[in-house]
Structures are given as C-alpha cells and as structure tokens.
Design a protein around this motif. Structure first.
Motif, PDB file in Angstrom:
ATOM      1  N   THR A   1      42.857  81.591 -18.828  1.00  0.00           N
ATOM      2  CA  THR A   1      42.563  80.450 -17.830  1.00  0.00           C
ATOM      3  C   THR A   1      41.148  80.657 -17.260  1.00  0.00           C
ATOM      4  O   THR A   1      40.657  79.859 -16.583  1.00  0.00           O
ATOM      5  CB  THR A   1      43.514  80.904 -16.410  1.00  0.00           C
ATOM      6  OG1 THR A   1      43.106  82.394 -16.235  1.00  0.00           O
ATOM      7  CG2 THR A   1      44.921  80.654 -16.834  1.00  0.00           C
ATOM      8  N   ASN A   2      40.234  81.683 -18.111  1.00  0.00           N
ATOM      9  CA  ASN A   2      38.833  81.593 -17.723  1.00  0.00           C
ATOM     10  C   ASN A   2      38.112  80.621 -18.788  1.00  0.00           C
ATOM     11  O   ASN A   2      38.009  80.535 -19.927  1.00  0.00           O
ATOM     12  CB  ASN A   2      38.179  82.928 -18.082  1.00  0.00           C
ATOM     13  CG  ASN A   2      36.922  83.291 -17.921  1.00  0.00           C
ATOM     14  OD1 ASN A   2      35.820  82.477 -18.375  1.00  0.00           O
ATOM     15  ND2 ASN A   2      36.652  84.082 -16.992  1.00  0.00           N
TER      16      ASN A   2
ATOM     17  N   ASP B   1      51.354  74.572 -20.698  1.00  0.00           N
ATOM     18  CA  ASP B   1      51.048  74.853 -19.542  1.00  0.00           C
ATOM     19  C   ASP B   1      50.713  76.614 -19.614  1.00  0.00           C
ATOM     20  O   ASP B   1      51.878  77.307 -19.699  1.00  0.00           O
ATOM     21  CB  ASP B   1      52.356  74.762 -18.582  1.00  0.00           C
ATOM     22  CG  ASP B   1      52.060  74.832 -17.149  1.00  0.00           C
ATOM     23  OD1 ASP B   1      51.203  75.938 -16.694  1.00  0.00           O
ATOM     24  OD2 ASP B   1      52.952  74.630 -16.358  1.00  0.00           O
ATOM     25  N   LYS B   2      49.527  76.915 -19.222  1.00  0.00           N
ATOM     26  CA  LYS B   2      49.134  78.224 -19.385  1.00  0.00           C
ATOM     27  C   LYS B   2      49.680  79.172 -18.342  1.00  0.00           C
ATOM     28  O   LYS B   2      50.075  80.226 -18.553  1.00  0.00           O
ATOM     29  CB  LYS B   2      47.601  78.114 -19.173  1.00  0.00           C
ATOM     30  CG  LYS B   2      46.793  77.492 -20.465  1.00  0.00           C
ATOM     31  CD  LYS B   2      45.312  77.711 -20.321  1.00  0.00           C
ATOM     32  CE  LYS B   2      44.594  77.206 -21.604  1.00  0.00           C
ATOM     33  NZ  LYS B   2      43.068  77.355 -21.364  1.00  0.00           N
TER      34      LYS B   2
ATOM     35  N   TYR C   1      44.733  82.929 -27.998  1.00  0.00           N
ATOM     36  CA  TYR C   1      43.902  83.255 -26.558  1.00  0.00           C
ATOM     37  C   TYR C   1      43.738  81.985 -26.103  1.00  0.00           C
ATOM     38  O   TYR C   1      43.898  81.961 -24.805  1.00  0.00           O
ATOM     39  CB  TYR C   1      42.743  83.977 -27.213  1.00  0.00           C
ATOM     40  CG  TYR C   1      41.892  84.486 -25.903  1.00  0.00           C
ATOM     41  CD1 TYR C   1      42.456  85.652 -25.027  1.00  0.00           C
ATOM     42  CD2 TYR C   1      40.722  83.388 -25.500  1.00  0.00           C
ATOM     43  CE1 TYR C   1      41.716  85.789 -23.950  1.00  0.00           C
ATOM     44  CE2 TYR C   1      40.103  83.850 -24.358  1.00  0.00           C
ATOM     45  CZ  TYR C   1      40.569  84.919 -23.734  1.00  0.00           C
ATOM     46  OH  TYR C   1      39.903  85.290 -22.544  1.00  0.00           O
ATOM     47  N   ARG C   2      43.167  80.906 -26.591  1.00  0.00           N
ATOM     48  CA  ARG C   2      42.886  79.731 -25.803  1.00  0.00           C
ATOM     49  C   ARG C   2      44.188  79.033 -25.161  1.00  0.00           C
ATOM     50  O   ARG C   2      44.016  78.271 -24.187  1.00  0.00           O
ATOM     51  CB  ARG C   2      42.351  78.713 -26.802  1.00  0.00           C
ATOM     52  CG  ARG C   2      40.739  79.001 -27.290  1.00  0.00           C
ATOM     53  CD  ARG C   2      40.219  77.883 -28.386  1.00  0.00           C
ATOM     54  NE  ARG C   2      40.049  76.702 -27.411  1.00  0.00           N
ATOM     55  CZ  ARG C   2      40.738  75.631 -27.550  1.00  0.00           C
ATOM     56  NH1 ARG C   2      41.289  75.327 -28.382  1.00  0.00           N
ATOM     57  NH2 ARG C   2      40.224  74.738 -26.709  1.00  0.00           N
ATOM     58  N   SER C   3      45.407  79.374 -25.763  1.00  0.00           N
ATOM     59  CA  SER C   3      46.486  78.647 -25.220  1.00  0.00           C
ATOM     60  C   SER C   3      47.051  79.309 -23.945  1.00  0.00           C
ATOM     61  O   SER C   3      47.916  79.179 -23.262  1.00  0.00           O
ATOM     62  CB  SER C   3      47.685  78.803 -26.073  1.00  0.00           C
ATOM     63  OG  SER C   3      47.938  79.727 -26.509  1.00  0.00           O
TER      64      SER C   3
ATOM     65  N   GLU D   1      45.814  91.627 -18.518  1.00  0.00           N
ATOM     66  CA  GLU D   1      44.808  92.618 -19.147  1.00  0.00           C
ATOM     67  C   GLU D   1      45.047  92.642 -20.701  1.00  0.00           C
ATOM     68  O   GLU D   1      44.346  92.667 -21.378  1.00  0.00           O
ATOM     69  CB  GLU D   1      44.855  94.025 -18.571  1.00  0.00           C
ATOM     70  CG  GLU D   1      46.168  94.772 -18.840  1.00  0.00           C
ATOM     71  CD  GLU D   1      47.193  94.432 -17.563  1.00  0.00           C
ATOM     72  OE1 GLU D   1      48.273  94.878 -18.031  1.00  0.00           O
ATOM     73  OE2 GLU D   1      47.019  93.394 -16.968  1.00  0.00           O
ATOM     74  N   ASP D   2      46.445  92.529 -20.964  1.00  0.00           N
ATOM     75  CA  ASP D   2      46.707  92.489 -22.674  1.00  0.00           C
ATOM     76  C   ASP D   2      46.345  91.223 -23.129  1.00  0.00           C
ATOM     77  O   ASP D   2      45.863  91.123 -24.512  1.00  0.00           O
ATOM     78  CB  ASP D   2      48.426  92.497 -22.599  1.00  0.00           C
ATOM     79  CG  ASP D   2      48.918  93.777 -22.000  1.00  0.00           C
ATOM     80  OD1 ASP D   2      48.403  94.965 -22.644  1.00  0.00           O
ATOM     81  OD2 ASP D   2      49.829  93.817 -21.113  1.00  0.00           O
ATOM     82  N   VAL D   3      46.332  90.168 -22.361  1.00  0.00           N
ATOM     83  CA  VAL D   3      45.784  88.696 -23.014  1.00  0.00           C
ATOM     84  C   VAL D   3      44.343  88.830 -23.074  1.00  0.00           C
ATOM     85  O   VAL D   3      43.957  88.372 -24.398  1.00  0.00           O
ATOM     86  CB  VAL D   3      46.050  87.770 -22.097  1.00  0.00           C
ATOM     87  CG1 VAL D   3      45.291  86.446 -22.515  1.00  0.00           C
ATOM     88  CG2 VAL D   3      47.783  87.575 -21.995  1.00  0.00           C
TER      89      VAL D   3
END
Length: 248
Positions: A73-74, A23-24, A68-70, A40-42
């Motif tokens: 949300t973009n 669950d993102k 990053y993919r986990s 912004e850190d992600v």
C-alpha cells in the motif's frame, strides 16, 4: 529468506494465489487472518526480491515484485517494485512483459506528483534510457521509440537532459522503412541541435548539406558505433543495410 518464508510459501501455492483480488486491503486481510502473514512479512518480500535480483535470479525477482505490487500500500515502494520488475524483464529478455511494464511506468510517471517540473522531466528521461533495450529488441520497438520520442514533452526531455538519445531515434527512423516520411522532421531537428555523433551527422550531411563524401566518411565511423553500442549491436546488420539504402 527466513523473514520472507511465510509469504513465499503462500505465493508458491497457485490455488492460494487465485484467492487474491485487485483490492489490496482485502488481500492483506486475507493473508493476515487466514494465513498468518502480516505487513512485515509482505515488506520482507520486497527485500527478498531485491536479493534475488542482485543474485541474478531475475525470474524469481520479477515474480516476487509482481506479487508485492498487488499487496503493498506504499506508493513509493510500489513504484520502486515496478522499476525493479521492468529491469528484471529486460535482463531475462522477456520483451512482451517489458513492454507492459514500460506502459505502466509511463502512466505512473505522468500521473505521479513531483516537487517540480525538472523532477518529472528526469523521470521521463530515466524511462527513455531504460526503454532503449525494449525498443531495439521488441518486434514493434522501432515504432514505439518514434511515437514516444516525438511527443513534445518527451522530446523536451531529450533536448534538455539527454541529447545523446537522438542517436537511437535516428537509428530507429533509418531502419524503419514504414516511418521513413518522418525522416524530414528528424533531420530538421538534428540540424538545430548542438549534439552530434556519426549517425546524426550522417543524416545532416546527407539531407541538409548534400555532402556525399562527408556522408560516406560518417558511414565508416557509423560502423564502429554499431559494434560498440550495447543497444545497437543487436541490429547492426540491419542498420548497415538500411544506411546503405538511405545513402543510395
């Protein structure tokens, strides 16, 4: 590196990484509320992963893009991260991971909304090009390229956008004795195409024109292709042996 320091520190701790879920939204809330890691850190993690890739540190790039993919949300950035991880796994020659990425990318290409059919066809064509390194290095790759390229929608992409890919399909069929029965369908396909190179001409002259002298001449040119082609060079001895058996 400074901008990504917080999220990298989190990902460097296996105990903390285990707290992440599929669950993102939960993951982002966990990072924000308990570890002070914001959106912004992600996003800085994506840039840092790309930087690692450009430095040749493909293992770090693959790991950061995976995480990053986990978290992202973009959808567009998530797709770019998957392509980046695929490239990283190819360059570090982790073929099992690359096969998994290839499968995910195929699903992403087929399920994504495109502005027109040509854009989807070109996405499939890009996937086929990148996947060549997997097809000719993974133990089951020769079966995979035959299964993928002979799907109608992918073959349409080959014929419309990249007929030069027929070289690799032909090489895969020649070197795969268990799929030799499909050779007839391949030869019929090649005979109706305007594209030709020493490998495809070798099969057409042998099985359509029955020109054995011409086939032997093409086989000599075939040797130059094997050593000059960055995809086929890894299996050139195997390819030479199987082309000899096909000619025989």
């Amino acid at each position: 590196q400074q901008k990504a320091a917080k999220v990298v520190a989190f990902l460097s701790n296996p105990a903390l990484v285990k707290q992440l879920r599929s669950d993102k939204s939960y993951n982002l809330a966990l990072l924000r509320d308990e570890h002070g890691v914001g959106a912004e850190d992600v996003e800085s993690l994506f840039a840092y992963a790309k930087f690692q890739f450009e430095c040749g540190n493909y293992s770090a790039a693959a790991e950061f893009l995976y995480h990053y993919r986990s978290l992202c949300t973009n959808a567009e950035k998530g797709a770019a991260a998957l392509w980046g991880k695929f490239a990283s796994d190819i360059l570090r020659q982790d073929w099992d991971a690359a096969v998994e990425d290839m499968t995910r990318l195929k699903d992403a290409v087929e399920n994504r909304a495109y502005p027109n059919p040509l854009a989807r066809t070109r996405a499939r064509t890009w996937l086929m090009h990148w996947s060549l390194f997997v097809f000719f290095n993974h133990e089951n790759g020769r079966n995979a390229i035959i299964d993928l390229f002979f799907q109608e929608r992918y073959m349409q992409g080959v014929q419309a956008e990249a007929p030069h890919l027929l070289r690799y399909l032909a090489a895969a069929v020649i070197t795969n004795k268990h799929r030799r029965p499909i050779l007839k369908a391949l030869v019929l396909l090649l005979n109706n195409e305007t594209y030709a190179d020493p490998i495809t001409e070798f099969l057409v002259q042998l099985f359509v024109e029955c020109d054995f002298d011409g086939a032997r001449e093409r086989r000599q040119e075939f040797g130059r292709v094997r050593t000059d082609d960055c995809v086929l060079v890894g299996c050139q001895e195997e390819l030479a042996e199987h082309e000899r058996l096909v000619l025989f």
